[in-house]
Design an enzyme around this catalytic site. Structure first.
Site, PDB file in Angstrom:
ATOM      1  N   LYS A 216      56.466  45.412 -46.212  1.00  0.00           N
ATOM      2  CA  LYS A 216      55.383  46.227 -46.762  1.00  0.00           C
ATOM      3  C   LYS A 216      54.447  45.330 -47.563  1.00  0.00           C
ATOM      4  CE  LYS A 216      54.546  48.603 -50.465  1.00  0.00           C
ATOM      5  NZ  LYS A 216      53.089  48.403 -50.611  1.00  0.00           N
TER       6      LYS A 216
ATOM      7  N   GLU B 158      61.298  37.163 -56.790  1.00  0.00           N
ATOM      8  CA  GLU B 158      60.273  36.209 -57.232  1.00  0.00           C
ATOM      9  C   GLU B 158      59.290  36.986 -58.098  1.00  0.00           C
ATOM     10  OE1 GLU B 158      60.521  33.105 -56.745  1.00  0.00           O
ATOM     11  OE2 GLU B 158      61.408  32.688 -54.801  1.00  0.00           O
TER      12      GLU B 158
ATOM     13  N   CYS C  75      51.527  33.028 -59.154  1.00  0.00           N
ATOM     14  CA  CYS C  75      52.711  33.218 -60.005  1.00  0.00           C
ATOM     15  C   CYS C  75      52.985  31.980 -60.825  1.00  0.00           C
ATOM     16  CB  CYS C  75      53.905  33.594 -59.144  1.00  0.00           C
ATOM     17  SG  CYS C  75      54.124  32.529 -57.722  1.00  0.00           S
TER      18      CYS C  75
ATOM     19  N   GLU D 219      51.549  37.690 -69.488  1.00  0.00           N
ATOM     20  CA  GLU D 219      51.020  36.997 -68.303  1.00  0.00           C
ATOM     21  C   GLU D 219      49.626  37.528 -67.984  1.00  0.00           C
ATOM     22  OE1 GLU D 219      52.713  38.033 -64.504  1.00  0.00           O
ATOM     23  OE2 GLU D 219      52.368  36.034 -63.711  1.00  0.00           O
TER      24      GLU D 219
HETATM   25  P1  NAD Z   1      53.557  44.697 -58.141  1.00  0.00           P
HETATM   26  O1  NAD Z   1      54.954  44.592 -58.629  1.00  0.00           O
HETATM   27  O2  NAD Z   1      52.661  45.684 -58.748  1.00  0.00           O
HETATM   28  O3  NAD Z   1      53.547  45.017 -56.585  1.00  0.00           O
HETATM   29  C1  NAD Z   1      54.224  44.207 -55.643  1.00  0.00           C
HETATM   30  C2  NAD Z   1      54.612  45.040 -54.444  1.00  0.00           C
HETATM   31  O4  NAD Z   1      55.613  45.985 -54.821  1.00  0.00           O
HETATM   32  C3  NAD Z   1      53.486  45.863 -53.824  1.00  0.00           C
HETATM   33  O5  NAD Z   1      53.593  45.777 -52.413  1.00  0.00           O
HETATM   34  C4  NAD Z   1      53.790  47.278 -54.304  1.00  0.00           C
HETATM   35  O6  NAD Z   1      53.292  48.294 -53.477  1.00  0.00           O
HETATM   36  C5  NAD Z   1      55.295  47.263 -54.282  1.00  0.00           C
HETATM   37  N1  NAD Z   1      55.944  48.283 -55.111  1.00  0.00           N
HETATM   38  C6  NAD Z   1      55.482  48.902 -56.221  1.00  0.00           C
HETATM   39  N2  NAD Z   1      56.411  49.761 -56.710  1.00  0.00           N
HETATM   40  C7  NAD Z   1      57.478  49.669 -55.883  1.00  0.00           C
HETATM   41  C8  NAD Z   1      58.769  50.286 -55.872  1.00  0.00           C
HETATM   42  N3  NAD Z   1      59.138  51.151 -56.804  1.00  0.00           N
HETATM   43  N4  NAD Z   1      59.620  49.943 -54.889  1.00  0.00           N
HETATM   44  C9  NAD Z   1      59.279  49.033 -53.949  1.00  0.00           C
HETATM   45  N5  NAD Z   1      58.088  48.437 -53.902  1.00  0.00           N
HETATM   46  C10 NAD Z   1      57.191  48.733 -54.867  1.00  0.00           C
HETATM   47  O7  NAD Z   1      52.986  43.208 -58.252  1.00  0.00           O
HETATM   48  P2  NAD Z   1      51.504  42.694 -57.899  1.00  0.00           P
HETATM   49  O8  NAD Z   1      50.591  43.216 -58.948  1.00  0.00           O
HETATM   50  O9  NAD Z   1      51.197  42.943 -56.467  1.00  0.00           O
HETATM   51  O10 NAD Z   1      51.670  41.116 -58.044  1.00  0.00           O
HETATM   52  C11 NAD Z   1      51.420  40.449 -59.226  1.00  0.00           C
HETATM   53  C12 NAD Z   1      52.700  39.969 -59.861  1.00  0.00           C
HETATM   54  O11 NAD Z   1      53.494  39.271 -58.904  1.00  0.00           O
HETATM   55  C13 NAD Z   1      52.490  38.990 -60.985  1.00  0.00           C
HETATM   56  O12 NAD Z   1      53.338  39.300 -62.069  1.00  0.00           O
HETATM   57  C14 NAD Z   1      52.880  37.655 -60.380  1.00  0.00           C
HETATM   58  O13 NAD Z   1      53.264  36.684 -61.306  1.00  0.00           O
HETATM   59  C15 NAD Z   1      53.952  38.045 -59.450  1.00  0.00           C
HETATM   60  N6  NAD Z   1      54.100  37.059 -58.374  1.00  0.00           N
HETATM   61  C16 NAD Z   1      55.224  36.295 -58.337  1.00  0.00           C
HETATM   62  C17 NAD Z   1      55.370  35.320 -57.366  1.00  0.00           C
HETATM   63  C18 NAD Z   1      56.609  34.462 -57.323  1.00  0.00           C
HETATM   64  O14 NAD Z   1      56.860  33.827 -56.316  1.00  0.00           O
HETATM   65  N7  NAD Z   1      57.407  34.432 -58.361  1.00  0.00           N
HETATM   66  C19 NAD Z   1      54.389  35.127 -56.413  1.00  0.00           C
HETATM   67  C20 NAD Z   1      53.251  35.931 -56.471  1.00  0.00           C
HETATM   68  C21 NAD Z   1      53.127  36.901 -57.455  1.00  0.00           C
END
Ligand code: NAD
Length: 476
Positions: A176, A249, A283, A380
């Site tokens: 997804k 991650e 990230c 962050e």
């Molecule tokens: P987010 O957690 O809001 O969303 C990520 C994904 O999770 C989306 O596809 C969303 O639809 C889905 N999601 C939301 N609620 C869910 C649930 N209850 N169950 C399953 N899926 C669900 O994150 P974002 O805003 O898209 O990304 C930004 C964050 O991601 C930042 O904190 C960043 O640091 C982190 N990030 C980490 C890495 C890494 O490798 N560590 C890489 C990129 C981004």
């Protein structure tokens, strides 16, 4: 307006409900994507489950060759997919290859490389123990069906990090994408599915709720999640209910520490990109910069000169290096954090005010005069803002780096590699770079500790993470 479709069991699948994909540089609606129903999520998992035994039973060389073919498909379609990344995610098209400013073409080049490398890796049988009485062999078996949940910052690259090792090891996948950057990913999966057996890679799309159906389904054998900490915790709870392992991650708040013997001019460009790659929406960007007092003014000045010279605008236009923030939620967060810094009496060295619409543009912003505990330091920002904090003792800087519940990356900058290595080993982070920041590599394991998650991706360790060991123990 065109509605792009999911791929389930090799077939295009729409839905009665759909949502808009917005260009963050212009605010225009680009196209629509389906909001998958719960029944469609189940259908995608069933397709992945049906395809998995046959996929895993194929000779390894065949899976390897098909994975390599995916790299060719990515290369052939890179111009088309890069345009989707730019229009949907916002990063400028930029150049291709490791020496180029990392934009959308760079993201597609990364997709190709992060496909070729796992495709070329093997997990041979290991002999854990052998003597006159017994022989214990460790085999690596696929989990089965992997649920992959991706974020919006590097939408295609992170999807590839989740899909490719999984299928290389004999798993099948239901992915997804983020609801902010769906279409490029749906198109990527549609294209790579053409060279794969039906059901090996499937997509569902829509808001977080669709992701929650996917990760809670008992038909899932392992979850790979990249995104925010709060969502990660919800997914870990769902995984615990089904006793399913996860790779998490999550967000970071990487500290970069400039030691007193660093050369501000020589390191400035590396530091700048370490903090502002993809408008800081990465990230493992440097999100707090600790500079020794003896170098503070020179370092701030060197960064300011670079920040003010970088062209920002619609990433489809030639020559753009920076684009908009990807979405309104993130834009508002950046605005709020900079306003909180102003209220705390910080100095805005450059930037600090939105440039005005259309689009979520925010100038590259450097902030000094803050201390640990300020919101912009402790939270962050995930955007184009860097707090630069003065320190006088290296011990204090290390303590500052370690005081938050985050541990993805960090960096140490110095002219003395041994001194830097000693400081690096004291920092609590999955990766500590020296004289570079965020320089991930497809052969090098990458993952966070503390609130930044657990498990690793990339290289042999990343491949092992999508397999489970099976021991065959023989009496002699
Ligand atoms: P987010 O957690 O809001 O969303 C990520 C994904 O999770 C989306 O596809 C969303 O639809 C889905 N999601 C939301 N609620 C869910 C649930 N209850 N169950 C399953 N899926 C669900 O994150 P974002 O805003 O898209 O990304 C930004 C964050 O991601 C930042 O904190 C960043 O640091 C982190 N990030 C980490 C890495 C890494 O490798 N560590 C890489 C990129 C981004």
């Amino acid at each position: 307006m065109k509605t792009y479709l999911n791929t389930i069991n090799g077939q295009p699948v729409g839905s009665d409900k759909s949502f808009e994909s917005i260009n963050p540089a212009t605010g225009e609606v680009l196209a629509r994507a389906p909001i998958s129903t719960q029944a469609q999520v189940s259908e995608a998992i069933a397709a992945a489950r049906a395809a998995q035994p046959g996929w895993a039973a194929r000779p390894d060389a065949e899976r390897k060759a098909l994975t390599m073919k995916i790299a060719d498909v990515i290369k052939q379609n890179a111009p088309y997919l890069a345009e989707w990344v730019t229009r949907e995610q916002g990063k400028p098209l930029g150049g291709v290859g490791p020496d180029q400013v990392p934009g959308a073409r760079f993201e597609l080049w990364g997709c190709e490389v992060w496909t070729q490398v796992p495709a070329s890796l093997d997990l041979p049988v290991e002999v854990a123990f052998e003597d006159d009485t017994r022989r214990d062999e460790v085999y690596r078996k696929p989990y089965g069906v992997i649920a992959a949940i991706a974020p919006w910052n590097w939408p295609l690259l992170i999807a590839i990090w989740q899909i490719i090792p999984s299928i290389r090891a004999g798993n099948t996948v239901v992915l997804k994408p983020s609801e902010y950057t769906t279409i490029g990913t749906l198109e990527l999966v549609r294209l790579i599915s053409e060279v794969l057996p039906k059901g090996v890679v499937n997509t569902v799309s829509g808001p977080g709720e669709v992701g929650s159906w996917l990760v809670s389904d008992p038909g899932i054998d392992k979850i790979m999640f990249t995104g925010s900490g709060p969502t990660g915790k919800k997914i870990a709870e769902a995984a615990a209910r089904n006793m399913v392992p996860t790779t998490m991650e999550l967000g970071g708040n990487d500290a970069a520490i400039v030691l007193p013997d660093a050369d501000p001019k020589a390191m400035a460009m590396g530091l700048f990109w370490g903090a502002f790659l993809n408008m800081g929406q990465t990230c493992a960007c440097a999100k707090r910069l600790y500079v020794h007092e003896s170098l503070f003014d020179q370092t701030v000045q060197a960064l300011k000169e670079i920040a003010q010279a970088v062209p920002m605008g619609n990433g489809m236009d030639d020559g753009m290096v920076m684009g908009p923030i990807q979405n309104k939620m993130q834009f508002d967060k950046v605005v709020a954090l900079v306003e909180s810094a102003k209220q705390a009496g910080a100095t805005i060295v450059c930037g600090g005010n939105p440039t005005g619409g259309p689009g979520y543009f925010y100038p590259l912003t450097l902030v000094t005069g803050l201390k640990d505990g300020a919101r912009l330091v402790d939270e962050e920002q995930f955007g184009p803002v860097l707090p630069i904090i003065k320190y006088s003792s290296v011990d204090d800087a290390v303590a500052s780096a370690n005081r938050l519940d985050a541990g993805l990356g960090a960096s140490v900058w110095s002219s003395d590699l041994e001194a830097a290595r000693r400081v690096a080993s004291r920092i609590q982070a999955g990766t500590v770079w020296i004289n570079q920041h965020g320089m991930i590599h497809p052969m090098v394991p990458f993952g966070g500790i503390k609130g930044s998650g657990y498990g690793v991706e990339f290289g042999i360790d990343g491949l092992k993470a999508v397999t489970q060991p099976q021991v065959i123990s023989m009496k002699k």
